[in-house]
Design an enzyme around this catalytic site. Structure first.
Site, PDB file in Angstrom:
ATOM      1  CG  HIS A  60      -1.994   1.057   1.112  1.00 35.15           C
ATOM      2  ND1 HIS A  60      -1.776   2.387   1.386  1.00 35.15           N
ATOM      3  CD2 HIS A  60      -3.291   0.975   0.730  1.00 35.15           C
ATOM      4  CE1 HIS A  60      -2.889   3.079   1.184  1.00 35.15           C
ATOM      5  NE2 HIS A  60      -3.822   2.238   0.797  1.00 35.15           N
ATOM      6  CG  LEU A  70      -9.489  -1.140   1.876  1.00 37.51           C
ATOM      7  CD1 LEU A  70      -8.984  -2.032   0.758  1.00 37.51           C
ATOM      8  CD2 LEU A  70     -10.426  -0.064   1.327  1.00 37.51           C
ATOM      9  CG  ASP A  71      -5.658  -0.553   2.167  1.00 37.60           C
ATOM     10  OD1 ASP A  71      -5.223  -1.509   1.499  1.00 37.60           O
ATOM     11  OD2 ASP A  71      -6.157   0.460   1.656  1.00 37.60           O
ATOM     12  CD  GLU A  72      -8.560  -1.067   9.383  1.00 31.54           C
ATOM     13  OE1 GLU A  72      -8.816  -1.849  10.323  1.00 31.54           O
ATOM     14  OE2 GLU A  72      -9.154   0.004   9.204  1.00 31.54           O
TER      15      GLU A  72
END
Length: 287
Positions: free
Chosen positions: A194, A229-231
């Site tokens: 990311h 999401l993105d965690e």
């Protein structure tokens, strides 16, 4: 690594004598420990360990060693992984239009820095969009996707993962959000890069978000994919200092360099069994 070199990773509830028990098993099996790292997480009460060892000339067979570790695992409520060091993991790379991370991974693979066996390169765009990357004769698959065909396209990727016995999927700037079901199937074996220092500036155009906030550091994060999401659990991060003189384009340019090196380090850590899951976090043994 030789064919007689093996890697053992394990985690279990912490208690006295774990290192001694592991060392004793390997000694009695005729093995020589060449590298060992451990970590006690005082917060969770769990113990983590990575051991690299050689099977000496008259050592027990791999199957016998595995059986001994299995017996110990039962006594210590231990999860573990044991494998031959020389066996390369099978890796699939997913990419969209932006290919700097893909090109970097392929370069590191070709010079032998990343010890992996590439099973496929998959993109939601055709090969012409990757003109800056030398794909050579590597197997390339174009699986276009739209909102209407997302589930079908993911099923095709999953089918390819199974067909090629892929062990790790790398999202090398693959600009598609994986569905919850697909993320669950790839749990613990899908790495995403990311272009932001998570948890800040998630979603689209993080560098532009950072510019608008006047940040002084930009970064990139490599993490395991989850349905959040993105965690997902973070494997690797890095940052670079910027100033008020930097434009959004400057941030994007500098960000590309950070993304490449962060993703490469995360993939290497995974390939060398240096990453152990610790709830929502990871334990990463240096190498």
């Amino acid at each position: 690594m030789s064919d007689r070199s093996m890697i053992l990773t394990l985690s279990c509830p912490d208690r006295p004598g774990i290192v001694s028990a592991v060392s004793r098993i390997l000694f009695e099996a005729g093995c020589n420990i060449i590298d060992a790292q451990q970590f006690d997480d005082n917060e969770t009460g769990r113990f983590f360990m990575r051991v690299v060892f050689n099977r000496l000339e008259h050592a027990n067979s791999e199957a016998d060693i595995a059986a001994s570790v299995e017996e110990l695992a039962g006594r210590l409520s231990m999860t573990f992984n044991l494998r031959q060091s020389s066996v390369k993991k099978r890796v699939m790379l997913l990419v969209s239009k932006v290919d700097h991370c893909l090109a970097d991974l392929l370069y590191r693979w070709r010079i032998g820095e990343l010890q992996m066996e590439l099973t496929a390169i998959v993109s939601n765009h055709d090969r012409e969009h990757l003109a800056c990357t030398d794909l050579g004769q590597l197997p390339f698959y174009h699986f276009p996707v739209s909102k209407q065909t997302k589930m079908e396209q993911e099923a095709r990727i999953w089918g390819l993962v199974q067909e090629t016995n892929t062990e790790l999927v790398v999202l090398a700037r693959y600009m598609q959000i994986l569905s919850d079901g697909f993320s669950a199937k790839l749990s613990g074996r899908c790495i995403n890069i990311h272009h932001s220092f998570l948890p800040g500036f998630k979603g689209a155009k993080p560098y532009h978000q950072a510019y608008e906030r006047g940040v002084k550091l930009i970064g990139a994060t490599a993490h395991y994919v989850t349905s959040d999401l993105d965690e997902g659990p973070i494997i690797e991060q890095d940052v670079e200092r910027i100033s008020h003189r930097d434009t959004p384009d400057d941030l994007v340019r500098k960000g590309r360099d950070i993304e490449r090196r962060v993703l490469a380090r995360a993939v290497r850590h995974h390939l060398e069994d240096r990453v152990l899951m610790n709830g929502k976090k990871t334990v990463v043994f240096p190498g």
